[in-house]
Design an enzyme around this catalytic site. Sequence first.
Site, mmCIF file in Angstrom:
data_model
loop_
_atom_site.group_PDB
_atom_site.id
_atom_site.type_symbol
_atom_site.label_atom_id
_atom_site.label_comp_id
_atom_site.label_asym_id
_atom_site.label_seq_id
_atom_site.Cartn_x
_atom_site.Cartn_y
_atom_site.Cartn_z
ATOM 1 N N HIS A 110 5.328 1.505 -10.440
ATOM 2 C CA HIS A 110 5.696 2.928 -10.412
ATOM 3 C C HIS A 110 7.090 3.154 -9.835
ATOM 4 O O HIS A 110 7.424 4.272 -9.433
ATOM 5 C CB HIS A 110 4.662 3.740 -9.625
ATOM 6 C CG HIS A 110 3.348 3.895 -10.349
ATOM 7 N ND1 HIS A 110 2.200 4.346 -9.734
ATOM 8 C CD2 HIS A 110 3.006 3.658 -11.633
ATOM 9 C CE1 HIS A 110 1.211 4.376 -10.625
ATOM 10 N NE2 HIS A 110 1.674 3.952 -11.775
ATOM 11 N N CYS A 118 19.923 5.861 -13.157
ATOM 12 C CA CYS A 118 20.943 6.743 -13.731
ATOM 13 C C CYS A 118 20.477 7.250 -15.091
ATOM 14 O O CYS A 118 20.237 6.448 -16.004
ATOM 15 C CB CYS A 118 22.274 5.998 -13.858
ATOM 16 S SG CYS A 118 23.541 7.051 -14.609
ATOM 17 N N ALA A 220 -8.022 -1.377 5.074
ATOM 18 C CA ALA A 220 -7.295 -2.519 4.519
ATOM 19 C C ALA A 220 -6.804 -3.467 5.613
ATOM 20 O O ALA A 220 -6.794 -4.688 5.414
ATOM 21 C CB ALA A 220 -6.098 -2.004 3.705
HETATM 22 P P1 OAD Z 1 -4.762 7.681 -3.902
HETATM 23 O O1 OAD Z 1 -4.326 8.617 -2.834
HETATM 24 O O2 OAD Z 1 -5.239 8.261 -5.183
HETATM 25 O O3 OAD Z 1 -5.933 6.750 -3.355
HETATM 26 C C1 OAD Z 1 -5.823 6.043 -2.158
HETATM 27 C C2 OAD Z 1 -7.087 5.225 -1.956
HETATM 28 O O4 OAD Z 1 -6.935 4.472 -0.776
HETATM 29 C C3 OAD Z 1 -8.371 6.070 -1.809
HETATM 30 O O5 OAD Z 1 -9.414 5.520 -2.618
HETATM 31 C C4 OAD Z 1 -8.712 5.919 -0.310
HETATM 32 O O6 OAD Z 1 -10.103 5.888 -0.070
HETATM 33 C C5 OAD Z 1 -8.119 4.553 -0.019
HETATM 34 N N1 OAD Z 1 -7.744 4.376 1.398
HETATM 35 C C6 OAD Z 1 -7.274 5.315 2.269
HETATM 36 N N2 OAD Z 1 -7.013 4.754 3.461
HETATM 37 C C7 OAD Z 1 -7.322 3.438 3.349
HETATM 38 C C8 OAD Z 1 -7.279 2.322 4.240
HETATM 39 N N3 OAD Z 1 -6.861 2.441 5.505
HETATM 40 N N4 OAD Z 1 -7.675 1.115 3.771
HETATM 41 C C9 OAD Z 1 -8.109 0.974 2.493
HETATM 42 N N5 OAD Z 1 -8.172 1.970 1.622
HETATM 43 C C10 OAD Z 1 -7.774 3.200 2.028
HETATM 44 O O7 OAD Z 1 -3.543 6.665 -4.145
HETATM 45 P P2 OAD Z 1 -3.303 5.678 -5.375
HETATM 46 O O8 OAD Z 1 -4.577 5.201 -5.946
HETATM 47 O O9 OAD Z 1 -2.302 4.682 -4.939
HETATM 48 O O10 OAD Z 1 1.618 7.735 -8.889
HETATM 49 O O11 OAD Z 1 -2.614 6.663 -6.408
HETATM 50 C C11 OAD Z 1 -2.197 6.162 -7.642
HETATM 51 C C12 OAD Z 1 -0.966 6.881 -8.117
HETATM 52 O O12 OAD Z 1 -1.199 8.295 -8.096
HETATM 53 C C13 OAD Z 1 0.251 6.736 -7.226
HETATM 54 O O13 OAD Z 1 0.988 5.547 -7.475
HETATM 55 C C14 OAD Z 1 1.063 7.941 -7.573
HETATM 56 C C15 OAD Z 1 -0.026 8.977 -7.564
HETATM 57 O O14 OAD Z 1 0.149 10.084 -8.348
HETATM 58 C C16 OAD Z 1 2.757 8.324 -9.232
HETATM 59 O O15 OAD Z 1 3.383 9.051 -8.482
HETATM 60 C C17 OAD Z 1 3.186 7.998 -10.644
#
Ligand code: OAD
Length: 238
Positions: A110, A118, A220
């Site tokens: 991402h 640019c 994690a």
């Molecule tokens: P999310 O915010 O959707 O999910 C985060 C996950 O991490 C959730 O399932 C939480 O339960 C888990 N979590 C939180 N704290 C944690 C910890 N201490 N240890 C382990 N797990 C934990 O974030 P992403 O899945 O990364 O994209 O989101 C995916 C994409 O959506 C991002 O890359 C971004 C966003 O829109 C773009 O901006 C294109």
Amino acid sequence: MSASANSIVILTGAGISAESGIDTFRSAGGLWEQHRVEDVATPEGFARDPHLVLGFYDMRRAALAGVEPNPAHVALARLEREFAGELLLVTQNVDDLHERGGAARVLHMHGELKSALCSACGMRSRWEAPLIDRPPCPVCQARHLRPDVVWFGEMPYRMETIYAALETCDLFVSIGTSGAVYPAAGFVAEARANGARTLELNLEPSEGSRLFHESRLGPASALVPAWVEEVLSRETSG
Ligand code: OAD
């Protein structure tokens, strides 16, 4: 997970950086509760209000100076160094905590906060400073730099490399991601269809949790170092 692995693909998401103090997206109070996705994470939002969007990513880039990698990042860097088989570390995160934890080969599907893209010449440049004042592109001098972050509706980076690895890996591990955003959310099904074992390390079951052979629930910073230790000790004992 009893069988040892020769080829591992790891996908990380915002959850791996949560304990470092970076907000996740979809938790209560997360980034997508504070900001509308359509405003700050789409090409249309950027066209409508570049100032708002540049300010949002400038703020997130600046915030990296105040956070540190946690034991989960450090453990994956150790795995990268010590695992004798194939390893592909893919992250959806735009922070630099995997690298600062010691990982040398991270695929940022991402994009990255510390990179600028640019819109005029298409070049990507390492970037630490704010973009809000529209500085010139170091390559072509045009003042059309934008955050090198993949927005909704845009194609993530290096998909061919990722799918090739998902075809041949024998273990797929998803860490700290909600499984809400494609194509990353589809990697588990892809790996599984190709015969890989699938493991999830997350605070709570993700949206695609049932597609994993095994789910370990917890923070994690505890789960990842323990799993890395398991993989490496299995290698030396096997
Ligand atoms: P999310 O915010 O959707 O999910 C985060 C996950 O991490 C959730 O399932 C939480 O339960 C888990 N979590 C939180 N704290 C944690 C910890 N201490 N240890 C382990 N797990 C934990 O974030 P992403 O899945 O990364 O994209 O989101 C995916 C994409 O959506 C991002 O890359 C971004 C966003 O829109 C773009 O901006 C294109």
